[in-house]
Motif scaffolding. Structure first.
Motif, PDB file in Angstrom:
ATOM      1  N   GLU A 274      62.083 -78.961  -8.548  1.00 44.59           N
ATOM      2  CA  GLU A 274      63.354 -78.505  -9.108  1.00 44.59           C
ATOM      3  C   GLU A 274      63.729 -77.134  -8.558  1.00 44.59           C
ATOM      4  O   GLU A 274      64.892 -76.872  -8.228  1.00 44.59           O
ATOM      5  CB  GLU A 274      63.270 -78.453 -10.642  1.00 44.59           C
ATOM      6  CG  GLU A 274      63.138 -79.801 -11.324  1.00 44.59           C
ATOM      7  CD  GLU A 274      61.732 -80.374 -11.261  1.00 44.59           C
ATOM      8  OE1 GLU A 274      61.585 -81.582 -11.503  1.00 44.59           O
ATOM      9  OE2 GLU A 274      60.790 -79.610 -10.959  1.00 44.59           O
ATOM     10  N   LYS A 275      62.734 -76.252  -8.442  1.00 41.41           N
ATOM     11  CA  LYS A 275      62.992 -74.923  -7.894  1.00 41.41           C
ATOM     12  C   LYS A 275      63.310 -74.987  -6.397  1.00 41.41           C
ATOM     13  O   LYS A 275      64.139 -74.218  -5.902  1.00 41.41           O
ATOM     14  CB  LYS A 275      61.789 -74.016  -8.143  1.00 41.41           C
ATOM     15  CG  LYS A 275      61.581 -73.636  -9.603  1.00 41.41           C
ATOM     16  CD  LYS A 275      60.404 -72.692  -9.760  1.00 41.41           C
ATOM     17  CE  LYS A 275      60.214 -72.278 -11.217  1.00 41.41           C
ATOM     18  NZ  LYS A 275      59.047 -71.359 -11.379  1.00 41.41           N
ATOM     19  N   ALA A 278      66.952 -76.044  -6.066  1.00 44.25           N
ATOM     20  CA  ALA A 278      67.842 -74.925  -6.392  1.00 44.25           C
ATOM     21  C   ALA A 278      67.876 -73.916  -5.248  1.00 44.25           C
ATOM     22  O   ALA A 278      68.937 -73.372  -4.912  1.00 44.25           O
ATOM     23  CB  ALA A 278      67.385 -74.254  -7.679  1.00 44.25           C
ATOM     24  N   GLU A 279      66.736 -73.672  -4.637  1.00 43.24           N
ATOM     25  CA  GLU A 279      66.646 -72.723  -3.523  1.00 43.24           C
ATOM     26  C   GLU A 279      67.445 -73.223  -2.317  1.00 43.24           C
ATOM     27  O   GLU A 279      68.183 -72.455  -1.683  1.00 43.24           O
ATOM     28  CB  GLU A 279      65.173 -72.537  -3.152  1.00 43.24           C
ATOM     29  CG  GLU A 279      64.905 -71.489  -2.108  1.00 43.24           C
ATOM     30  CD  GLU A 279      63.410 -71.346  -1.851  1.00 43.24           C
ATOM     31  OE1 GLU A 279      62.740 -70.605  -2.602  1.00 43.24           O
ATOM     32  OE2 GLU A 279      62.901 -71.987  -0.911  1.00 43.24           O
TER      33      GLU A 279
END
Length: 311
Positions: A274-275, A278-279
């Motif tokens: 998920e991170k 987003a990145e």
């Protein structure tokens, strides 16, 4: 009385494909088209995320039957150990046949010479093209995407290579209505790019949806690295670091994976998928533009290598 259907109502249809479903459907169609048109296809498989995605799609395309293609990896000898371990495990898990073309073998025989900068990525072309000729592969799947690099943006899905494995952009064939022309003369072959219309963000969103395992190198982890030319490279026997290049431990991850000598890490705290998504959504640099030194050798580095036979 005539009923007027709005655009929003049409797209909300339960029969409409989502964006990822449409990309998946296109890729599955391409794999099946190649299986029907060619005699000896092969999938380039390095253990990187794009080749992992290709294999996942191929498994879906022919399930419950086995994948009717073997795999091919051009091993530079400077690969990340985590990626090679993943490659071998996946090959064993699915009972696949893996062909390996070793750059080190060509260096030992004196056919190729080490470069002063230590990178072996540009040395992959000869082992790749010779293995294609030796095994008589007539279609070679690659994970290239049009958003990666401007030379790759010129490719069609079916890309003809001559008897010397060389690419001529002027010989690109039209591909209207997803009609792919696989005709080729003896000695020629076709490079096939089922991920052409995917973006890096699409790849990660699909990996998340399908719960596809990746090497942990793609997620943030502490790693000893050093700075060269503005890139964080992994220290190793390949020739880094040099005098004056200090090694430090940083929290990094890799957006793309190739030769250790030319693939840079990025500072990141993205420890989960998920991170990572987003990145990537916030990034304004392509993965190769940000982290691949071999694409910065010249303005047309990738196109020059593609003309010689590289992907």
């Amino acid at each position: 009385m005539t009923t007027v259907v709005s655009v929003s109502e049409e797209t909300d249809s339960p029969y409409a494909l989502s964006h990822l479903d449409a990309l998946e459907s296109e890729a599955v169609h391409i794999f099946r088209e190649v299986a029907g048109e060619f005699e000896r296809p092969v999938i380039l498989f390095s253990g990187g995320k794009d080749s992992i995605l290709m294999l996942h799609l191929a498994l879906k395309a022919f399930a419950p039957a086995p994948v009717p293609f073997s795999l091919l990896h051009v091993d530079t000898g400077h690969n990340f150990p985590e990626v090679i371990e993943y490659r071998d495990r996946v090959v064993a898990e699915h009972g696949l046949r893996l062909h390996v073309a070793s750059v080190q073998d060509y260096i030992d025989r004196g056919v190729l010479k080490e470069r002063p900068d230590g990178t072996r990525n540009p040395l992959q072309t000869v082992p790749l093209t010779e293995k294609i000729q030796q095994e008589r592969f007539d279609a070679v799947f690659g994970g290239g995407r049009r958003d990666e690099e401007k030379a790759r943006a010129k490719e069609r899905v079916f890309s003809l290579r001559d008897e010397f494995s060389q690419w001529d952009p002027r010989r690109q064939r039209p591909e209207l209505w997803q009609l792919y022309n696989g005709r080729h003369a003896p000695g020629e072959h076709v490079r096939v790019f089922p991920l052409s219309n995917w973006t890096e963000l699409d790849v990660w969103q699909y990996i998340a949806r399908e719960n596809i395992e990746l090497p942990q190198i793609y997620y943030a982890h502490e790693r000893p690295v050093f700075n060269r030319g503005g890139m964080w490279l992994t220290a190793g026997d390949w020739g880094g670091p040099k005098d004056g290049e200090a090694v430090e431990t940083r929290l990094v991850r890799y957006r793309t994976v190739g030769d250790m000598s030319c693939t840079g890490a990025v500072d990141s705290d993205a420890t989960t998928i998920e991170k990572v998504i987003a990145e990537i959504a916030a990034s304004r640099l392509t993965e190769r533009g940000a982290t691949r030194a071999d694409d910065k050798l010249s303005e047309a580095a990738m196109e020059d290598r593609k003309r010689e036979g590289y992907f």
